[in-house]
Structure formats: structure tokens, C-alpha cells
Design a protein around this motif. Structure first.
Motif, short mmCIF file in Angstrom:
data_model
loop_
_atom_site.label_atom_id
_atom_site.label_comp_id
_atom_site.label_asym_id
_atom_site.label_seq_id
_atom_site.Cartn_x
_atom_site.Cartn_y
_atom_site.Cartn_z
N ARG A 1 -1.46 23.14 1.05
CA ARG A 1 -2.81 22.41 1.11
C ARG A 1 -2.94 21.14 0.36
N ILE A 2 -3.79 20.13 0.86
CA ILE A 2 -3.97 18.92 0.15
C ILE A 2 -5.33 19.07 -0.54
N THR A 3 -5.21 18.75 -1.83
CA THR A 3 -6.33 19.04 -2.51
C THR A 3 -7.05 17.55 -2.86
N LYS A 4 -6.17 16.43 -2.72
CA LYS A 4 -6.74 15.04 -2.97
C LYS A 4 -5.79 14.06 -2.43
N LYS A 5 -6.51 13.00 -2.07
CA LYS A 5 -5.72 11.90 -1.18
C LYS A 5 -6.37 10.54 -2.03
N GLU A 6 -5.30 9.89 -2.25
CA GLU A 6 -5.69 8.60 -2.79
C GLU A 6 -4.73 7.36 -2.17
N THR A 7 -5.45 6.42 -1.93
CA THR A 7 -4.71 5.11 -1.43
C THR A 7 -4.88 4.09 -2.44
N PHE A 8 -3.56 3.29 -2.85
CA PHE A 8 -3.37 2.34 -3.82
C PHE A 8 -3.09 0.96 -2.92
N VAL A 9 -3.59 -0.03 -3.45
CA VAL A 9 -3.31 -1.40 -2.45
C VAL A 9 -3.00 -2.39 -3.82
N PHE A 10 -1.95 -3.20 -3.62
CA PHE A 10 -1.50 -3.98 -4.70
C PHE A 10 -1.24 -5.43 -3.96
N HIS A 11 -1.25 -6.54 -5.02
CA HIS A 11 -0.88 -7.67 -4.32
C HIS A 11 0.50 -8.01 -4.72
N SER A 12 1.24 -7.44 -5.35
CA SER A 12 2.74 -7.70 -5.57
C SER A 12 3.41 -6.23 -5.48
N LEU B 1 0.93 -1.23 0.03
CA LEU B 1 -0.11 0.14 0.10
C LEU B 1 0.79 1.27 -0.08
N PHE B 2 0.49 2.40 -0.77
CA PHE B 2 1.06 3.62 -0.47
C PHE B 2 -0.04 4.76 -0.76
N VAL B 3 0.20 6.03 -0.33
CA VAL B 3 -0.77 6.69 -0.36
C VAL B 3 -0.09 8.18 -1.15
N LYS B 4 -1.11 8.58 -2.07
CA LYS B 4 -0.55 9.70 -2.71
C LYS B 4 -1.38 11.04 -2.26
N LEU B 5 -0.82 12.18 -2.20
CA LEU B 5 -1.57 13.44 -2.04
C LEU B 5 -1.16 14.31 -3.00
N SER B 6 -2.21 14.74 -3.27
CA SER B 6 -2.29 16.18 -4.39
C SER B 6 -2.03 17.25 -3.56
N VAL B 7 -1.01 18.10 -3.67
CA VAL B 7 -0.95 19.33 -2.78
C VAL B 7 -0.88 20.76 -3.76
N ILE B 8 -1.10 21.67 -3.15
CA ILE B 8 -0.82 23.01 -3.97
C ILE B 8 -0.11 23.80 -2.90
N SER C 1 1.89 19.71 -6.83
CA SER C 1 2.71 18.61 -6.80
C SER C 1 2.19 17.51 -6.26
N ASN C 2 2.85 16.16 -6.26
CA ASN C 2 2.52 15.12 -5.65
C ASN C 2 3.48 14.69 -4.44
N VAL C 3 2.67 14.29 -3.24
CA VAL C 3 3.66 13.75 -2.25
C VAL C 3 3.26 12.17 -2.30
N VAL C 4 4.02 11.42 -2.12
CA VAL C 4 3.76 10.12 -2.48
C VAL C 4 4.54 9.52 -1.14
N SER C 5 3.78 8.50 -0.24
CA SER C 5 4.32 7.72 0.70
C SER C 5 5.32 6.58 0.40
N ASP D 1 -3.84 8.86 7.56
CA ASP D 1 -4.14 9.88 8.59
C ASP D 1 -2.40 10.11 8.77
N GLN D 2 -1.65 9.26 8.74
CA GLN D 2 -0.22 9.19 9.29
C GLN D 2 0.43 10.17 8.04
N VAL D 3 0.14 9.67 6.88
CA VAL D 3 0.79 10.49 5.67
C VAL D 3 0.40 11.76 5.71
#
Length: 151
Positions: free
Chosen positions: A124-135, A67-74, A84-88, A106-108
Motif C-alpha cells: 500500500r502507498i502511504t505517501k507520494k512526493e515529487t521532487f524537481v531540481f534545476h541540475s 524530476l523523480f517521484v518517491k513513494l512511501s509504501v507498507i 520502505s521507499n520506492v523511488v523512480s 500516476d505512471q510511477v
């Protein structure tokens, strides 16, 4: 006349004796064809049971997920707004449910909001997305698509 009456009695007696002690048609060990068929049946059962055991074992092992989280920020950089993107980092977990995802998100978010970049440039955070994968490979490829630009 007595011979005729004895004949049905004799037939009845023979039938009764033969019905009391029925002989099996086949004995295991006497017919190689039957022994071969029994061996095949037992081997097939073993293969089926082995396959069931393998499937049960595979399901009992926890399946790892990534899993990782991507934040779109201004951010306000030198009198202009910059997106820009902030990626965990990619996190490896055994079980990912809504509770786990919410905690990691919440941690990210907290890490970004406490970062010097967010404080200095009024991020400021404009968008938050979480991605989950099996590999890990899939997770890494997707994560890199947000980090690496080919300009």
C-alpha cells in the motif's frame, strides 16, 4: 550726424549675417578628444546590446529540469509490516508543470501497484512526493538520500 546713424545699422547687419550662418563649435574629426569620447560611447553601446542579446538568448533556451517521484509504501512481509521507499528514475524534462507532474506520478504509482512486490506482499502507498531540481547533480543527491542508508 550720418555716421552715428550708420553705426547701429551696421551692427544690426553684422548681427543678422552672423545669426543666419551659425558655425558649429566642434566638427567630428577636428577634435581628437570628442572623437575619443564618441568611440567610447559607441563601444559602451555595443557592450550593452551584446549583454541584452546574451540575456535574451539565455531566456529563449528551454531550461532543463530534473524530476523523480518517491513513494512511501507498507508491505506485509512474513507476518510483519515493513515500510520502505520506492523511488523512480530521474527524468529530464524541458518544462515541468502540474499536468506533467501528475502524469509522471500516476505512471510511477501504476508501476508500483502492478509490480510483483506490491501484489505478493499486499503493498500500500502511504505517501507520494515529487521532487524537481534545476541540475542533475542536485536531483541525484536527493534521490540517493532515499536509496542509500549508512547503517
Amino acid at each position: 550726424m550720418k555716421k552715428i546713424q550708420l553705426l547701429p545699422l551696421t551692427v544690426l547687419l553684422l548681427c543678422t549675417l552672423s545669426c543666419e550662418n551659425p558655425k558649429p563649435k566642434f566638427k567630428t574629426g577636428d577634435d581628437p578628444h570628442i572623437d575619443s569620447m564618441m568611440a567610447k560611447i559607441k563601444a559602451n553601446q555595443k557592450v550593452q546590446f551584446d549583454e541584452i542579446d546574451r540575456k535574451l538568448e539565455a531566456h529563449s533556451k528551454p531550461q532543463m529540469q530534473y524530476l523523480f517521484v518517491k513513494l512511501s509504501v507498507i508491505e506485509n512481509r512474513i507476518s510483519q509490516m515493513q515500510e520502505s521507499n520506492v523511488v523512480s528514475q530521474i527524468k529530464k524534462l524541458e518544462r515541468i508543470d502540474d499536468e506533467v507532474k501528475a502524469r509522471i506520478e500516476d505512471q510511477v504509482v501504476g508501476e508500483y501497484l502492478n509490480s510483483s512486490s506490491a501484489k505478493v506482499y499486499q503493498g500500500r502507498i502511504t505517501k507520494k512526493e515529487t521532487f524537481v531540481f534545476h541540475s542533475y547533480t542536485e536531483a541525484s543527491e536527493k534521490r540517493n538520500s532515499f536509496l542509500i542508508s549508512e547503517n
